[in-house]
Design a protein around this motif. Structure first.
Motif, PDB file in Angstrom:
ATOM      1  N   ASP A 144      32.486   1.805  -2.098  1.00  0.00           N
ATOM      2  CA  ASP A 144      32.375   0.343  -2.145  1.00  0.00           C
ATOM      3  C   ASP A 144      32.363  -0.239  -0.737  1.00  0.00           C
ATOM      4  O   ASP A 144      31.595  -1.162  -0.441  1.00  0.00           O
ATOM      5  N   GLN A 145      33.230   0.291   0.118  1.00  0.00           N
ATOM      6  CA  GLN A 145      33.280  -0.211   1.490  1.00  0.00           C
ATOM      7  C   GLN A 145      31.973   0.043   2.224  1.00  0.00           C
ATOM      8  O   GLN A 145      31.464  -0.833   2.929  1.00  0.00           O
ATOM      9  N   ALA A 146      31.395   1.224   2.038  1.00  0.00           N
ATOM     10  CA  ALA A 146      30.122   1.543   2.678  1.00  0.00           C
ATOM     11  C   ALA A 146      29.026   0.598   2.208  1.00  0.00           C
ATOM     12  O   ALA A 146      28.174   0.170   2.998  1.00  0.00           O
ATOM     13  N   LEU A 161      26.768  -1.809   4.645  1.00  0.00           N
ATOM     14  CA  LEU A 161      25.309  -1.833   4.660  1.00  0.00           C
ATOM     15  C   LEU A 161      24.784  -3.228   4.373  1.00  0.00           C
ATOM     16  O   LEU A 161      23.806  -3.680   4.982  1.00  0.00           O
ATOM     17  N   GLN A 162      25.423  -3.924   3.463  1.00  0.00           N
ATOM     18  CA  GLN A 162      25.009  -5.291   3.165  1.00  0.00           C
ATOM     19  C   GLN A 162      25.154  -6.175   4.400  1.00  0.00           C
ATOM     20  O   GLN A 162      24.276  -6.986   4.703  1.00  0.00           O
ATOM     21  N   GLN A 163      26.222  -5.991   5.127  1.00  0.00           N
ATOM     22  CA  GLN A 163      26.429  -6.765   6.355  1.00  0.00           C
ATOM     23  C   GLN A 163      25.386  -6.405   7.408  1.00  0.00           C
ATOM     24  O   GLN A 163      24.821  -7.291   8.072  1.00  0.00           O
ATOM     25  N   ALA A 164      25.099  -5.117   7.563  1.00  0.00           N
ATOM     26  CA  ALA A 164      24.102  -4.694   8.548  1.00  0.00           C
ATOM     27  C   ALA A 164      22.732  -5.270   8.223  1.00  0.00           C
ATOM     28  O   ALA A 164      21.949  -5.613   9.123  1.00  0.00           O
ATOM     29  N   ASP A 191      16.227  -9.426   1.342  1.00  0.00           N
ATOM     30  CA  ASP A 191      17.209  -9.812   0.334  1.00  0.00           C
ATOM     31  C   ASP A 191      17.984  -8.564  -0.055  1.00  0.00           C
ATOM     32  O   ASP A 191      17.392  -7.524  -0.359  1.00  0.00           O
ATOM     33  N   THR A 192      19.304  -8.651  -0.053  1.00  0.00           N
ATOM     34  CA  THR A 192      20.144  -7.486  -0.321  1.00  0.00           C
ATOM     35  C   THR A 192      21.093  -7.759  -1.479  1.00  0.00           C
ATOM     36  O   THR A 192      21.678  -8.830  -1.565  1.00  0.00           O
ATOM     37  N   LYS A 193      21.202  -6.781  -2.368  1.00  0.00           N
ATOM     38  CA  LYS A 193      22.194  -6.872  -3.431  1.00  0.00           C
ATOM     39  C   LYS A 193      22.845  -5.510  -3.627  1.00  0.00           C
ATOM     40  O   LYS A 193      22.265  -4.464  -3.265  1.00  0.00           O
ATOM     41  N   VAL A 204      22.877   0.146  -2.854  1.00  0.00           N
ATOM     42  CA  VAL A 204      22.450  -1.074  -2.168  1.00  0.00           C
ATOM     43  C   VAL A 204      20.931  -1.147  -2.257  1.00  0.00           C
ATOM     44  O   VAL A 204      20.235  -0.173  -1.957  1.00  0.00           O
ATOM     45  N   VAL A 205      20.429  -2.311  -2.681  1.00  0.00           N
ATOM     46  CA  VAL A 205      18.992  -2.517  -2.810  1.00  0.00           C
ATOM     47  C   VAL A 205      18.565  -3.614  -1.850  1.00  0.00           C
ATOM     48  O   VAL A 205      19.103  -4.727  -1.899  1.00  0.00           O
TER      49      VAL A 205
END
Length: 301
Positions: A258-260, A264-267, A274-276, A296-297
């Motif tokens: 979950d942390q990873a 990745l979403q932050q990066a 668009d990231t989800k 992560v998509v």
């Protein structure tokens, strides 16, 4: 990297279709897609497939392998939709080869060839089906060659992670040859060939390379949809992007935690996308793997 093929096997393919000594940076997306076939579960059969396609190259426009076309409308959380992402550490486990033949006569000949490929079942799509699935408006015919592989329900302890996190992977390997490259490196190759000006593959690949504890595997592919679309997005690559470009607009990254996923979403905030985050529960369905961590998509319009 392909120990199951001896030099004679490689020479046979090189004589017809694919130069294994060609650096990835000099390859087309079609050539890299062909290289992925040799990471299939039956590589000796795929060696025969590539030899036959090379001998009949005037009969087809393009080809690539991917999971089967849904036979009915599907929800986007159906089991197994992203098993190829789960299996990257094992090989390229897509069970279907899609051939875009130049016309019906060529499709018929390719279909006859496919009957000699162990365990394969070939279907020639009608002109209307081809146009619906791909968007083609010429006389091209889609030939679907399918091998029956059971979905692998792999226990977590048996799942092979691609890289040792203590040894960061080298993902930008344009000097590597096809024969020297892993499945993940072959998947990364076409990302450097995209034509979207907002998609900067080197930055993304460098981030993944520098942070191997964030992810298990990644794949550039089409969008998941809530129901079967008029066109089957993966197949549009046959008409629009091969042999030179690969422009599917979604990056799927199977994370390690979950942390990873959050990292990745932050990066990705700097990547013009668009990231989800797909939750553990839904990721388990998509990967057909009960102990899955989030996916992560990232999508580019």
């Amino acid at each position: 990297m392909m120990p199951w093929l001896n030099q004679q096997d490689l020479d046979n393919v090189e004589d017809t279709l694919l130069d294994f000594d060609l650096p990835l940076g000099a390859c087309t997306a079609q050539e890299i897609s062909a290289g992925l076939l040799l990471w299939q579960r039956d590589p000796l059969t795929m060696d025969r497939v590539l030899q036959d396609l090379g001998k009949h190259s005037e009969r087809w426009h393009s080809f690539f392998s991917y999971p089967a076309v849904p036979s009915k409308p599907q929800r986007n959380n159906d089991p197994g939709a992203l098993t190829v992402l789960r299996d990257v550490g094992q090989g390229w486990t897509a069970n279907t080869l899609y051939l875009l033949a130049i016309d019906y006569a060529a499709a018929a000949i390719l279909s006859q060839l496919a009957r000699q490929w162990a365990g394969a079942k070939a279907t020639i799509c009608s002109l209307n089906q081809t146009q619906r699935l791909i968007g083609s408006r010429n006389q091209a015919r889609l030939v679907i060659v399918e091998w029956t592989y059971p979905l692998m329900d792999m226990p977590e302890e048996e799942l092979e992670v691609i890289y040792d996190v203590d040894e960061p992977p080298d993902l930008i390997v344009e000097s590597n040859t096809i024969a020297e490259s892993s499945v993940q490196q072959l998947i990364a190759g076409p990302m450097l060939m995209t034509s979207d000006p907002h998609f900067h593959a080197p930055t993304i690949l460098e981030t993944l390379q520098d942070n191997p504890t964030w992810w298990n595997s990644f794949l550039m592919g089409p969008r998941l949809t809530g129901q079967q679309p008029a066109k089957y997005p993966p197949l549009q690559v046959l008409e629009q992007q091969l042999p030179r470009f690969w422009c599917n607009d979604c990056l799927y990254i199977w994370t390690r935690s979950d942390q990873a996923a959050r990292q990745l979403q932050q990066a990705s905030e700097h990547w013009l996308c668009d990231t989800k985050i797909i939750s553990n529960q839904r990721a388990a369905h998509l990967l057909n793997f009960p102990q899955a961590s989030p996916i992560v998509v990232m999508s580019w319009d």
